[in-house]
Design a protein around this motif. Structure first.
Motif, PDB file in Angstrom:
ATOM      1  N   GLY A 192      -9.472  -2.454  -2.012  1.00 42.65           N
ATOM      2  CA  GLY A 192      -9.324  -1.431  -3.049  1.00 42.65           C
ATOM      3  C   GLY A 192      -8.043  -1.549  -3.846  1.00 42.65           C
ATOM      4  O   GLY A 192      -7.618  -0.590  -4.493  1.00 42.65           O
ATOM      5  N   TYR A 193      -7.394  -2.721  -3.799  1.00 42.41           N
ATOM      6  CA  TYR A 193      -6.180  -2.930  -4.604  1.00 42.41           C
ATOM      7  C   TYR A 193      -6.531  -3.556  -5.953  1.00 42.41           C
ATOM      8  O   TYR A 193      -7.448  -4.371  -6.047  1.00 42.41           O
ATOM      9  N   ILE A 194      -5.771  -3.160  -6.962  1.00 46.29           N
ATOM     10  CA  ILE A 194      -6.002  -3.672  -8.308  1.00 46.29           C
ATOM     11  C   ILE A 194      -5.469  -5.106  -8.405  1.00 46.29           C
ATOM     12  O   ILE A 194      -4.335  -5.379  -7.988  1.00 46.29           O
ATOM     13  N   MET A 195      -6.305  -6.015  -8.954  1.00 49.34           N
ATOM     14  CA  MET A 195      -5.940  -7.429  -9.111  1.00 49.34           C
ATOM     15  C   MET A 195      -5.858  -7.777 -10.595  1.00 49.34           C
ATOM     16  O   MET A 195      -6.792  -7.424 -11.334  1.00 49.34           O
ATOM     17  N   LEU A 198       0.094  -4.791  -9.247  1.00 45.89           N
ATOM     18  CA  LEU A 198       1.537  -4.848  -8.994  1.00 45.89           C
ATOM     19  C   LEU A 198       1.843  -4.471  -7.548  1.00 45.89           C
ATOM     20  O   LEU A 198       2.986  -4.260  -7.177  1.00 45.89           O
ATOM     21  N   GLY A 199       0.779  -4.380  -6.734  1.00 46.15           N
ATOM     22  CA  GLY A 199       0.969  -4.008  -5.327  1.00 46.15           C
ATOM     23  C   GLY A 199       0.802  -2.518  -5.139  1.00 46.15           C
ATOM     24  O   GLY A 199       0.110  -1.850  -5.914  1.00 46.15           O
ATOM     25  N   ASP A 200       1.429  -1.999  -4.095  1.00 48.35           N
ATOM     26  CA  ASP A 200       1.355  -0.564  -3.808  1.00 48.35           C
ATOM     27  C   ASP A 200       2.444   0.147  -4.611  1.00 48.35           C
ATOM     28  O   ASP A 200       3.641  -0.038  -4.369  1.00 48.35           O
ATOM     29  N   ALA A 201       2.035   0.947  -5.570  1.00 47.55           N
ATOM     30  CA  ALA A 201       2.991   1.552  -6.503  1.00 47.55           C
ATOM     31  C   ALA A 201       4.007   2.428  -5.770  1.00 47.55           C
ATOM     32  O   ALA A 201       5.212   2.355  -6.044  1.00 47.55           O
ATOM     33  N   GLY A 202       3.540   3.239  -4.847  1.00 48.45           N
ATOM     34  CA  GLY A 202       4.450   4.135  -4.111  1.00 48.45           C
ATOM     35  C   GLY A 202       5.484   3.335  -3.334  1.00 48.45           C
ATOM     36  O   GLY A 202       6.691   3.635  -3.367  1.00 48.45           O
TER      37      GLY A 202
HETATM   38  N1  URA Z   1      -2.865   2.064  -5.053  1.00 47.18           N
HETATM   39  C1  URA Z   1      -1.815   1.274  -5.355  1.00 47.18           C
HETATM   40  O1  URA Z   1      -0.657   1.688  -5.224  1.00 47.18           O
HETATM   41  N2  URA Z   1      -2.066   0.030  -5.794  1.00 47.18           N
HETATM   42  C2  URA Z   1      -3.305  -0.457  -5.957  1.00 47.18           C
HETATM   43  O2  URA Z   1      -3.477  -1.617  -6.387  1.00 47.18           O
HETATM   44  C3  URA Z   1      -4.380   0.389  -5.627  1.00 47.18           C
HETATM   45  C4  URA Z   1      -4.134   1.645  -5.189  1.00 47.18           C
END
Ligand code: URA
Ligand code: PRP
Length: 209
Positions: A192-195, A198-202
Protein backbone atom coordinates in the motif's frame (compact mmCIF):
# COMPACT_ATOMS: atom_id res chain seq x y z
CA UNK A 1 -16.55 15.62 -13.10
CA UNK A 2 -14.58 15.39 -9.83
CA UNK A 3 -11.64 17.76 -9.94
CA UNK A 4 -7.98 16.67 -9.71
CA UNK A 5 -5.40 19.47 -9.78
CA UNK A 6 -1.73 18.52 -10.14
CA UNK A 7 0.23 21.59 -9.10
CA UNK A 8 3.11 21.36 -11.56
CA UNK A 9 4.76 24.68 -10.74
CA UNK A 10 8.56 24.36 -11.16
CA UNK A 11 9.23 25.29 -7.53
CA UNK A 12 6.81 22.60 -6.31
CA UNK A 13 8.36 19.98 -8.57
CA UNK A 14 11.90 20.89 -7.51
CA UNK A 15 11.08 20.72 -3.81
CA UNK A 16 9.24 17.44 -4.29
CA UNK A 17 12.25 15.97 -6.10
CA UNK A 18 14.45 16.85 -3.11
CA UNK A 19 11.94 15.24 -0.75
CA UNK A 20 11.84 12.00 -2.71
CA UNK A 21 15.61 11.46 -2.35
CA UNK A 22 16.20 8.89 0.38
CA UNK A 23 19.30 10.72 1.66
CA UNK A 24 17.42 13.98 2.36
CA UNK A 25 17.79 14.49 6.13
CA UNK A 26 14.81 14.93 8.46
CA UNK A 27 15.34 18.64 9.10
CA UNK A 28 15.53 19.42 5.38
CA UNK A 29 12.55 17.18 4.61
CA UNK A 30 10.43 18.94 7.25
CA UNK A 31 11.42 22.36 5.92
CA UNK A 32 10.55 21.29 2.35
CA UNK A 33 7.09 20.03 3.40
CA UNK A 34 6.43 23.42 4.93
CA UNK A 35 7.60 25.29 1.83
CA UNK A 36 5.65 23.09 -0.57
CA UNK A 37 2.52 23.43 1.59
CA UNK A 38 2.70 27.18 1.18
CA UNK A 39 2.87 26.82 -2.60
CA UNK A 40 0.01 24.31 -2.68
CA UNK A 41 -2.02 26.60 -0.46
CA UNK A 42 -1.48 29.46 -2.89
CA UNK A 43 -3.03 27.36 -5.67
CA UNK A 44 -5.87 26.04 -3.50
CA UNK A 45 -6.87 29.56 -2.51
CA UNK A 46 -6.90 30.82 -6.11
CA UNK A 47 -10.71 30.93 -6.29
CA UNK A 48 -11.39 32.54 -2.91
CA UNK A 49 -13.99 35.30 -3.35
CA UNK A 50 -13.00 38.95 -3.08
CA UNK A 51 -15.02 42.02 -2.22
CA UNK A 52 -14.36 45.68 -2.88
CA UNK A 53 -13.57 47.83 0.14
CA UNK A 54 -12.47 51.41 0.61
CA UNK A 55 -9.09 52.16 2.17
CA UNK A 56 -7.17 55.35 2.77
CA UNK A 57 -3.57 55.17 1.54
CA UNK A 58 -1.15 57.85 2.80
CA UNK A 59 -2.06 59.75 -0.41
CA UNK A 60 -5.76 59.23 -1.16
CA UNK A 61 -8.87 57.17 -0.69
CA UNK A 62 -9.20 54.17 -3.04
CA UNK A 63 -11.12 50.98 -3.66
CA UNK A 64 -9.23 47.72 -3.16
CA UNK A 65 -10.13 44.04 -3.06
CA UNK A 66 -10.02 41.90 0.05
CA UNK A 67 -11.09 38.36 0.88
CA UNK A 68 -14.78 37.93 1.58
CA UNK A 69 -17.16 35.06 2.07
CA UNK A 70 -16.64 32.00 4.20
CA UNK A 71 -13.79 31.78 6.66
CA UNK A 72 -11.31 28.94 6.35
CA UNK A 73 -10.69 25.89 8.47
CA UNK A 74 -7.59 23.76 7.96
CA UNK A 75 -7.99 20.15 9.07
CA UNK A 76 -4.84 18.08 9.54
CA UNK A 77 -4.83 14.29 9.43
CA UNK A 78 -2.36 13.36 12.17
CA UNK A 79 0.34 12.96 12.27
CA UNK A 80 1.93 13.60 8.87
CA UNK A 81 -0.71 16.20 8.02
CA UNK A 82 0.85 18.53 10.58
CA UNK A 83 3.82 19.02 8.25
CA UNK A 84 1.54 20.51 5.60
CA UNK A 85 -0.53 22.34 8.19
CA UNK A 86 2.44 24.42 9.34
CA UNK A 87 3.14 25.80 5.88
CA UNK A 88 -0.52 26.52 5.16
CA UNK A 89 -0.87 28.37 8.45
CA UNK A 90 2.03 30.60 7.43
CA UNK A 91 -0.06 31.53 4.39
CA UNK A 92 -3.43 31.80 6.15
CA UNK A 93 -2.57 32.63 9.78
CA UNK A 94 -6.16 33.41 10.78
CA UNK A 95 -7.57 30.03 9.71
CA UNK A 96 -9.10 27.84 12.39
CA UNK A 97 -7.62 24.38 12.77
CA UNK A 98 -9.06 20.92 13.28
CA UNK A 99 -7.26 17.62 13.87
CA UNK A 100 -8.18 14.07 12.96
CA UNK A 101 -6.00 11.36 14.48
CA UNK A 102 -5.81 8.37 12.13
CA UNK A 103 -3.21 5.73 11.58
CA UNK A 104 -3.22 3.08 8.92
CA UNK A 105 -3.24 -0.50 10.18
CA UNK A 106 -0.26 -2.07 8.35
CA UNK A 107 -2.08 -5.41 7.82
CA UNK A 108 -5.57 -4.31 6.78
CA UNK A 109 -4.59 -0.83 5.44
CA UNK A 110 -7.73 0.43 7.16
CA UNK A 111 -7.58 3.68 9.16
CA UNK A 112 -7.85 3.52 12.94
CA UNK A 113 -9.19 6.70 14.55
CA UNK A 114 -7.72 7.92 17.85
CA UNK A 115 -8.56 11.64 17.98
CA UNK A 116 -11.08 14.09 16.55
CA UNK A 117 -11.47 17.79 17.27
CA UNK A 118 -12.70 20.44 14.84
CA UNK A 119 -14.06 23.98 15.31
CA UNK A 120 -17.71 24.01 16.38
CA UNK A 121 -18.63 26.29 13.46
CA UNK A 122 -16.98 24.11 10.79
CA UNK A 123 -20.29 23.96 8.87
CA UNK A 124 -19.92 27.69 8.06
CA UNK A 125 -16.29 27.41 6.95
CA UNK A 126 -14.48 26.35 3.83
CA UNK A 127 -12.44 23.31 4.85
CA UNK A 128 -9.00 22.42 3.51
CA UNK A 129 -8.10 18.91 4.62
CA UNK A 130 -4.36 18.23 4.57
CA UNK A 131 -2.52 14.90 4.53
CA UNK A 132 0.67 14.33 2.50
CA UNK A 133 -0.16 10.87 1.08
CA UNK A 134 -3.23 9.68 -0.83
CA UNK A 135 -2.37 5.99 -1.14
CA UNK A 136 -5.30 3.55 -0.81
CA UNK A 137 -7.36 6.67 0.13
CA UNK A 138 -8.86 4.77 3.06
CA UNK A 139 -7.62 7.48 5.47
CA UNK A 140 -8.71 10.40 3.28
CA UNK A 141 -12.16 8.94 2.59
CA UNK A 142 -12.69 8.39 6.34
CA UNK A 143 -11.40 11.88 7.19
CA UNK A 144 -13.80 13.54 4.74
CA UNK A 145 -16.71 11.46 6.12
CA UNK A 146 -15.84 12.76 9.59
CA UNK A 147 -15.82 16.45 8.64
CA UNK A 148 -19.00 16.01 6.61
CA UNK A 149 -20.64 14.41 9.65
CA UNK A 150 -19.67 17.57 11.58
CA UNK A 151 -21.53 19.67 9.00
CA UNK A 152 -18.80 20.70 6.55
CA UNK A 153 -20.10 21.02 2.99
CA UNK A 154 -17.37 23.01 1.26
CA UNK A 155 -14.22 20.86 1.35
CA UNK A 156 -10.92 20.69 -0.55
CA UNK A 157 -8.32 17.98 -0.08
CA UNK A 158 -4.57 18.67 -0.36
CA UNK A 159 -1.74 16.15 -0.49
CA UNK A 160 1.82 15.86 -1.79
CA UNK A 161 1.54 12.56 -3.61
CA UNK A 162 -1.43 10.62 -4.91
CA UNK A 163 -1.67 7.11 -6.33
CA UNK A 164 -4.11 6.53 -9.22
CA UNK A 165 -5.90 3.84 -7.17
CA UNK A 166 -6.39 6.32 -4.32
CA UNK A 167 -7.66 9.07 -6.59
CA UNK A 168 -10.24 6.71 -8.09
CA UNK A 169 -11.49 5.53 -4.70
CA UNK A 170 -11.57 9.04 -3.24
CA UNK A 171 -13.47 10.51 -6.19
CA UNK A 172 -16.01 7.67 -6.09
CA UNK A 173 -16.64 8.30 -2.38
CA UNK A 174 -16.47 12.11 -2.43
CA UNK A 175 -17.05 13.44 -5.98
CA UNK A 176 -17.77 16.89 -4.54
CA UNK A 177 -14.28 17.28 -3.02
CA UNK A 178 -11.49 18.49 -5.34
CA UNK A 179 -8.03 16.99 -4.88
CA UNK A 180 -4.90 19.16 -5.06
CA UNK A 181 -1.62 17.26 -5.29
CA UNK A 182 1.99 17.99 -6.19
CA UNK A 183 2.22 14.74 -8.19
CA UNK A 184 0.25 11.76 -9.39
CA UNK A 185 2.56 8.77 -9.00
CA UNK A 186 2.62 5.42 -10.81
CA UNK A 187 0.86 2.93 -8.52
CA UNK A 188 0.69 1.34 -5.07
CA UNK A 189 3.00 -1.53 -4.14
CA UNK A 190 1.87 -4.71 -2.33
CA UNK A 191 2.12 -2.95 1.06
CA UNK A 192 0.00 0.00 0.00
CA UNK A 193 2.95 2.37 -0.46
CA UNK A 194 2.98 4.92 -3.25
CA UNK A 195 5.57 4.16 -5.99
CA UNK A 196 7.99 5.76 -6.63
CA UNK A 197 6.75 7.84 -3.70
CA UNK A 198 8.86 9.26 -0.92
CA UNK A 199 8.48 6.54 1.73
CA UNK A 200 6.55 6.92 4.96
CA UNK A 201 5.72 10.61 5.21
CA UNK A 202 5.27 10.63 9.00
CA UNK A 203 8.58 8.84 9.58
CA UNK A 204 10.40 11.20 7.23
CA UNK A 205 8.92 14.35 8.78
CA UNK A 206 9.57 13.29 12.36
CA UNK A 207 12.60 11.00 11.93
CA UNK A 208 10.92 8.05 13.60
CA UNK A 209 12.53 5.34 11.46
N1 URA B 1 1.59 6.42 3.76
C1 URA B 1 2.82 6.95 3.58
O1 URA B 1 3.34 7.66 4.45
N2 URA B 1 3.46 6.67 2.43
C2 URA B 1 2.93 5.91 1.46
O2 URA B 1 3.57 5.70 0.40
C3 URA B 1 1.65 5.37 1.68
C4 URA B 1 1.00 5.65 2.84
C1 PRP C 1 -0.07 7.96 6.22
C2 PRP C 1 -0.48 9.24 5.54
C3 PRP C 1 -1.95 9.05 5.36
C4 PRP C 1 -2.08 7.58 5.13
C5 PRP C 1 -2.30 7.35 3.68
O1 PRP C 1 -0.37 8.02 7.56
O2 PRP C 1 -0.13 10.38 6.27
O3 PRP C 1 -2.72 9.47 6.48
O4 PRP C 1 -0.84 6.98 5.53
O5 PRP C 1 -2.55 6.03 3.40
P1 PRP C 1 -3.94 5.54 2.81
O6 PRP C 1 -4.30 6.44 1.69
O7 PRP C 1 -3.63 4.15 2.34
O8 PRP C 1 -4.96 5.53 3.90
P2 PRP C 1 0.01 6.85 8.59
O9 PRP C 1 -1.14 5.90 8.73
O10 PRP C 1 1.33 6.25 8.22
O11 PRP C 1 0.08 7.61 9.98
P3 PRP C 1 1.09 8.74 10.49
O12 PRP C 1 0.74 10.00 9.75
O13 PRP C 1 0.74 8.83 11.92
O14 PRP C 1 2.49 8.30 10.24
Amino acid sequence: MPKLVVVDHPLVQHKLALMRRKETPTAEFRQLVKEIALLLGYEICRDLPLEEVEVETPLERTTVRMLSGKKLCLVSVLRAGNGLLEGMLDLIPSARVGHIGLYRDPETLQPVEYYYKVPSDIAERQVILVDPMLATANSAVAAVHKVKASGATDIKYACLLAAPEGVEKFQAAHPDVPIFTAALDRALNDHGYIMPGLGDAGDRIYGTR
